[in-house]
Design an enzyme around this catalytic site. Structure first.
Site, PDB file in Angstrom:
ATOM      1  N   ASP A   1       0.957  -1.211   0.007  1.00 58.47           N
ATOM      2  CA  ASP A   1      -0.066   0.121   0.128  1.00 58.47           C
ATOM      3  C   ASP A   1       0.831   1.091   0.052  1.00 58.47           C
ATOM      4  OD1 ASP A   1       0.705   0.640   2.792  1.00 58.47           O
ATOM      5  OD2 ASP A   1      -1.000  -0.423   3.535  1.00 58.47           O
ATOM      6  N   LEU A   2       0.162   2.464  -0.080  1.00 63.85           N
ATOM      7  CA  LEU A   2       0.780   3.541  -0.278  1.00 63.85           C
ATOM      8  C   LEU A   2       1.845   4.008   0.701  1.00 63.85           C
ATOM      9  CD1 LEU A   2       1.003   6.600  -2.132  1.00 63.85           C
ATOM     10  CD2 LEU A   2      -0.538   7.134  -0.276  1.00 63.85           C
TER      11      LEU A   2
END
Length: 234
Positions: free
Chosen positions: A107-108
């Site tokens: 994820d980011l």
């Protein structure tokens, strides 16, 4: 791109205009076709997207398989394109980067090992839960971690929204605020949600290995390199 198999005679008849199966058999009998540098004579020989195939020295197919390791930094999205954030593809200095797909996203705000390839069968072997490939993470928490976490991760956790129970996971204490977690699956925000059961926010999540492939300690965040044959051969 998948490396789906095909029969050599079918490939030739589909690739060379006006070439029927009888003509294919004659070409093979005359030794005019090579596959991966070797003369091919069997009509039933299996070839795939990455087989190097030539007829009379003329290349009919020469697709190269690519296996890339990237040290993903925080703030970069695991996608091929995104309207708001820089993507992992943007980071790559690779001539065929737009043919690659991501093998197990981060994820980011997570960092660490990210693999990319154009070989669909290879990526499936790494990501299919049935193959139980281990993914290893280093996790930093806001609050101290106790021994209770170890048994909870090992037993698996039930998430009623999806009606699933996570597979057993291995948690090893590094210090009061840092642990190593090993998973054989990768559900949506799984690690963060598991620590959420203890109301303990994850401050940093860093993947260090997928199966036997370990993040190269010499790769700075944002850098990448091709995997060696010893690394990508599973």
């Amino acid at each position: 791109m998948s490396a789906q198999s095909n029969r050599l005679d079918r490939f030739l008849s589909q690739t060379v205009s006006g070439l029927n199966r009888k003509a294919v058999r004659l070409l093979l009998a005359q030794g005019r076709v090579t596959v991966d540098g070797q003369i091919a004579r069997e009509i039933h020989q299996s070839v795939d997207f990455f087989s190097q195939i030539s007829l009379d020295g003329e290349i009919l197919q020469a697709n190269q398989a690519h296996y890339v390791m990237l040290h993903k930094p925080k703030g970069v999205v695991s996608a091929t394109q995104d309207p708001e954030h820089r993507t992992v593809i943007d980071l790559l200095d690779h001539p065929d980067k737009h043919s690659l797909h991501i093998v197990g996203r981060l994820d980011l705000n997570s960092s660490g090992l990210l693999l990319l390839t154009n070989d669909g069968r290879w990526s499936s072997r790494l990501t299919d839960p049935e193959h139980k490939v281990e993914k290893r993470y280093q996790v930093t928490l806001e609050n101290p971690v106790t021994e209770d976490y170890i048994s909870a991760f090992a037993e698996g956790m039930y998430f009623p929204f999806e009606e699933i129970t996570t597979r057993p996971a291995q948690l090893t204490l590094i210090n009061d605020y840092q642990v190593e977690v090993v998973l054989t699956e990768g559900r949506y925000h799984q690690i963060k949600r598991m620590f959420g059961r203890f109301r303990n926010p994850v401050l940093a999540l860093h993947r260090v290995a997928i199966g036997s492939i370990q993040l190269d300690s010499g790769l700075a965040a944002g850098d990448s390199r091709d995997l060696s044959p010893e690394e990508w051969r599973l």
